[in-house]
Structures are given as C-alpha cells and as structure tokens.
Design an enzyme around this catalytic site. Structure first.
Site, PDB file in Angstrom:
ATOM      1  N   GLY A   1      22.447  10.436  24.379  1.00 37.33           N
ATOM      2  CA  GLY A   1      22.991   9.358  25.098  1.00 37.33           C
ATOM      3  C   GLY A   1      23.821   8.465  23.953  1.00 37.33           C
ATOM      4  O   GLY A   1      24.575   9.203  23.325  1.00 37.33           O
ATOM      5  N   TYR A   2      23.536   7.104  23.787  1.00 37.77           N
ATOM      6  CA  TYR A   2      24.432   6.415  22.633  1.00 37.77           C
ATOM      7  C   TYR A   2      23.822   6.600  21.432  1.00 37.77           C
ATOM      8  O   TYR A   2      24.259   5.704  20.657  1.00 37.77           O
ATOM      9  CB  TYR A   2      24.332   5.070  23.404  1.00 37.77           C
ATOM     10  CG  TYR A   2      24.922   4.685  24.755  1.00 37.77           C
ATOM     11  CD1 TYR A   2      26.265   4.263  24.605  1.00 37.77           C
ATOM     12  CD2 TYR A   2      24.167   4.802  25.760  1.00 37.77           C
ATOM     13  CE1 TYR A   2      26.831   4.160  25.809  1.00 37.77           C
ATOM     14  CE2 TYR A   2      24.750   4.431  27.069  1.00 37.77           C
ATOM     15  CZ  TYR A   2      26.114   4.101  27.093  1.00 37.77           C
ATOM     16  OH  TYR A   2      26.826   3.917  28.303  1.00 37.77           O
TER      17      TYR A   2
ATOM     18  N   ASP B   1      13.013   2.843  32.155  1.00 36.04           N
ATOM     19  CA  ASP B   1      14.543   2.387  32.550  1.00 36.04           C
ATOM     20  C   ASP B   1      14.943   1.779  30.999  1.00 36.04           C
ATOM     21  O   ASP B   1      14.170   0.875  30.734  1.00 36.04           O
ATOM     22  CB  ASP B   1      14.533   1.426  33.727  1.00 36.04           C
ATOM     23  CG  ASP B   1      15.947   1.530  34.113  1.00 36.04           C
ATOM     24  OD1 ASP B   1      16.278   2.749  34.681  1.00 36.04           O
ATOM     25  OD2 ASP B   1      16.613   0.490  33.840  1.00 36.04           O
ATOM     26  N   SER B   2      16.131   2.138  30.753  1.00 33.38           N
ATOM     27  CA  SER B   2      16.448   1.492  29.397  1.00 33.38           C
ATOM     28  C   SER B   2      17.997   1.552  29.265  1.00 33.38           C
ATOM     29  O   SER B   2      18.598   1.723  30.436  1.00 33.38           O
ATOM     30  CB  SER B   2      16.067   2.765  28.188  1.00 33.38           C
ATOM     31  OG  SER B   2      16.160   4.099  28.768  1.00 33.38           O
TER      32      SER B   2
ATOM     33  N   HIS C   1      13.164   1.156  20.571  1.00 32.80           N
ATOM     34  CA  HIS C   1      12.869   0.492  21.871  1.00 32.80           C
ATOM     35  C   HIS C   1      11.695   1.339  22.604  1.00 32.80           C
ATOM     36  O   HIS C   1      10.866   0.750  22.806  1.00 32.80           O
ATOM     37  CB  HIS C   1      14.066   0.345  22.571  1.00 32.80           C
ATOM     38  CG  HIS C   1      14.850   1.575  22.758  1.00 32.80           C
ATOM     39  ND1 HIS C   1      15.266   2.381  21.785  1.00 32.80           N
ATOM     40  CD2 HIS C   1      15.595   2.042  24.080  1.00 32.80           C
ATOM     41  CE1 HIS C   1      16.057   3.490  22.479  1.00 32.80           C
ATOM     42  NE2 HIS C   1      16.325   3.308  23.574  1.00 32.80           N
TER      43      HIS C   1
ATOM     44  N   GLY D   1      15.618  13.911  26.845  1.00 33.40           N
ATOM     45  CA  GLY D   1      15.556  13.449  25.837  1.00 33.40           C
ATOM     46  C   GLY D   1      14.353  12.255  25.705  1.00 33.40           C
ATOM     47  O   GLY D   1      13.574  12.190  24.721  1.00 33.40           O
ATOM     48  N   LYS D   2      14.410  11.498  26.705  1.00 35.99           N
ATOM     49  CA  LYS D   2      13.258  10.521  26.890  1.00 35.99           C
ATOM     50  C   LYS D   2      11.942  11.413  27.097  1.00 35.99           C
ATOM     51  O   LYS D   2      10.786  10.863  26.656  1.00 35.99           O
ATOM     52  CB  LYS D   2      13.528   9.908  28.457  1.00 35.99           C
ATOM     53  CG  LYS D   2      14.592   9.024  28.410  1.00 35.99           C
ATOM     54  CD  LYS D   2      14.469   8.409  29.809  1.00 35.99           C
ATOM     55  CE  LYS D   2      15.432   7.279  30.059  1.00 35.99           C
ATOM     56  NZ  LYS D   2      15.463   6.715  31.398  1.00 35.99           N
TER      57      LYS D   2
HETATM   58  P1  ITT Z   1      15.906   8.949  34.322  1.00 38.10           P
HETATM   59  O1  ITT Z   1      15.995   9.868  35.227  1.00 38.10           O
HETATM   60  O2  ITT Z   1      14.633   8.593  33.402  1.00 38.10           O
HETATM   61  O3  ITT Z   1      16.428   7.380  35.027  1.00 38.10           O
HETATM   62  P2  ITT Z   1      18.586   8.443  32.830  1.00 38.10           P
HETATM   63  O4  ITT Z   1      19.074   8.998  31.544  1.00 38.10           O
HETATM   64  O5  ITT Z   1      19.451   8.238  34.100  1.00 38.10           O
HETATM   65  O6  ITT Z   1      17.235   9.082  33.122  1.00 38.10           O
HETATM   66  P3  ITT Z   1      18.420   5.516  32.478  1.00 38.10           P
HETATM   67  O7  ITT Z   1      18.912   5.347  34.189  1.00 38.10           O
HETATM   68  O8  ITT Z   1      17.352   4.624  32.053  1.00 38.10           O
HETATM   69  O9  ITT Z   1      18.237   6.802  32.157  1.00 38.10           O
HETATM   70  O10 ITT Z   1      19.697   4.978  31.895  1.00 38.10           O
HETATM   71  C1  ITT Z   1      19.679   4.870  30.481  1.00 38.10           C
HETATM   72  C2  ITT Z   1      21.038   5.194  29.857  1.00 38.10           C
HETATM   73  O11 ITT Z   1      21.030   4.677  28.566  1.00 38.10           O
HETATM   74  C3  ITT Z   1      21.397   6.541  29.839  1.00 38.10           C
HETATM   75  O12 ITT Z   1      22.851   6.842  29.653  1.00 38.10           O
HETATM   76  C4  ITT Z   1      20.770   7.002  28.368  1.00 38.10           C
HETATM   77  O13 ITT Z   1      21.657   8.112  27.869  1.00 38.10           O
HETATM   78  C5  ITT Z   1      20.888   5.699  27.611  1.00 38.10           C
HETATM   79  N1  ITT Z   1      19.721   5.577  26.572  1.00 38.10           N
HETATM   80  C6  ITT Z   1      18.550   5.254  27.007  1.00 38.10           C
HETATM   81  N2  ITT Z   1      17.658   5.207  26.227  1.00 38.10           N
HETATM   82  C7  ITT Z   1      18.415   5.833  25.127  1.00 38.10           C
HETATM   83  C8  ITT Z   1      18.161   6.152  23.759  1.00 38.10           C
HETATM   84  O14 ITT Z   1      16.950   6.112  23.285  1.00 38.10           O
HETATM   85  N3  ITT Z   1      19.207   6.779  22.962  1.00 38.10           N
HETATM   86  C9  ITT Z   1      20.254   6.696  23.600  1.00 38.10           C
HETATM   87  N4  ITT Z   1      20.942   6.679  24.635  1.00 38.10           N
HETATM   88  C10 ITT Z   1      19.647   6.126  25.466  1.00 38.10           C
END
Ligand code: ITT
Length: 176
Positions: A136-137, A61-62, A161, A10-11
């Site tokens: 995600g959320y 990182d988010s 964001h 998704g990112k």
């Molecule tokens: P990476 O490999 O990029 O780290 P990740 O999904 O583990 O992927 P993070 O460690 O940054 O990413 O965790 C972020 C959490 O917040 C993760 O559960 C995401 O689903 C959620 N999140 C981040 N950005 C979001 C968005 O734009 N919309 C919904 N949920 C988001």
C-alpha cells in the site's frame, strides 16, 4: 488459533509475525460500510464475518490520514489507492507546506461475547516513494528517517499503527 479475515496479504503477514498465537488467514471479502470511523467499519465487518463464518474472527480496518488534507484519504484509503495510486497522492501532498500524516488501524475481534476493538496510530511524513518492502502506502510514509517500505516486517510492527493495535489485542487476549 486466531482467524484473520482480510483480502490483504500484507496485513496478514504482519499479524502472523506479531501475535502470540498462530494466525489463519480467511479471504472472505466482507462488505465494508461507509463511515468516517475506522472503528465502526471494523466492528461492522467483524460482525458480518462472524455471521458468515460462525467462528471467532478478527478484521483490521486502516488508513492513511494526511494532515494537510484534513485526514483524507482516511477510511477511503483503499479506494483512493485504487483510483489515483500512491504516487499521485504523494504528488498532491507535495504541493502542501505541511507534510505530516498519520497511519491509523483498528483491529476488531468478535466472538459470542460481542465485539472488542483495539486501535493504533503512528505519525510520519509523506515523502517521494522509497523502498520495496511492505504494501500500500508504505513507500511514501516516512517514520524517523525510514519509509515503512524500507523496514522489514519486524521493524515496521515495532513502530506501526497495526503493530500498536495488535499489541493491545494481544494483551487483551492474554488477560482474558
Ligand atoms: P481488507 O480486506 O483487510 O479490508 P484492504 O486492503 O481493503 O484489506 P482497508 O479496507 O483497511 O484494507 O484499506 C486500507 C487501505 O490503506 C489500503 O489501501 C491499504 O493498502 C492501506 N494501508 C493500510 N495499512 C497500511 C500499511 O500498514 N501500510 C501501507 N498501506 C496501508
């Protein structure tokens, strides 16, 4: 061409839609340090990925920061999603009077010159899940009447964001 190290499709979709250069996704799972600071986590991840890949890369990182929970789950959003799931997070938040929350994202880019970080944030409300887009959320985060899961990638990037962080990153790349 820019290399985005992330396990999250998704990112990667959002970055590809928004950045002015082509984006290649690299699925290297860099170890995440434990910290209350997204910027520290992102910068450490970028450095680690750079050591592994030996090419300029960026990471993101988010997290979701819920006001009534003093910012929880924040940097632990991924772990909490995995263990509780977004429906239970929403159910817990619904017991509180204050429904406000913030999504935050830090993009960290690294090359031989070192690490640069770019931040973005957006305010919204935690609501019962709606919509089938995003990841995600997104279904429980409402911004101006629509959840992020009810928006397409372009609409979400325009206000999100990650969109804000990517825009700052794009401006910096253009000025370099
Ligand atoms: P990476 O490999 O990029 O780290 P990740 O999904 O583990 O992927 P993070 O460690 O940054 O990413 O965790 C972020 C959490 O917040 C993760 O559960 C995401 O689903 C959620 N999140 C981040 N950005 C979001 C968005 O734009 N919309 C919904 N949920 C988001």
């Amino acid at each position: 061409m820019l290399r985005f190290v992330t396990s999250n499709a998704g990112k990667a979709r959002e970055a590809a839609q928004y950045l002015p250069e082509e984006v290649e996704r690299i699925e290297y799972d860099y170890p995440e340090i434990q910290s209350d600071s997204l910027a520290e986590i992102a910068a450490a991840g970028a450095r680690d990925a750079y050591r592994e890949i030996s090419e300029p890369v960026f990471v993101d990182d988010s997290g979701l920061f819920i006001d009534a929970f003093d910012g929880f789950p924040g940097p632990y959003s991924s772990y909490v999603d995995e263990k509780l799931g977004i429906e239970r997070v929403q159910a817990l938040a619904a017991r509180e009077e204050n429904d406000r929350a913030r999504f935050r994202s830090v993009v960290a880019y690294v090359d031989s010159g070192g690490v640069e970080t770019f931040e973005g944030a957006v305010r919204g409300r935690i609501v019962p899940p709606r919509g089938s887009g995003g990841f995600g959320y997104d279904p429980i985060f409402e911004h101006r009447g629509q959840t992020f899961a009810e928006m397409d990638v372009e609409e979400k990037n325009a206000v999100s964001h990650r969109g804000r962080a990517l825009a700052a990153f794009g401006d910096w790349l253009a000025e370099r």
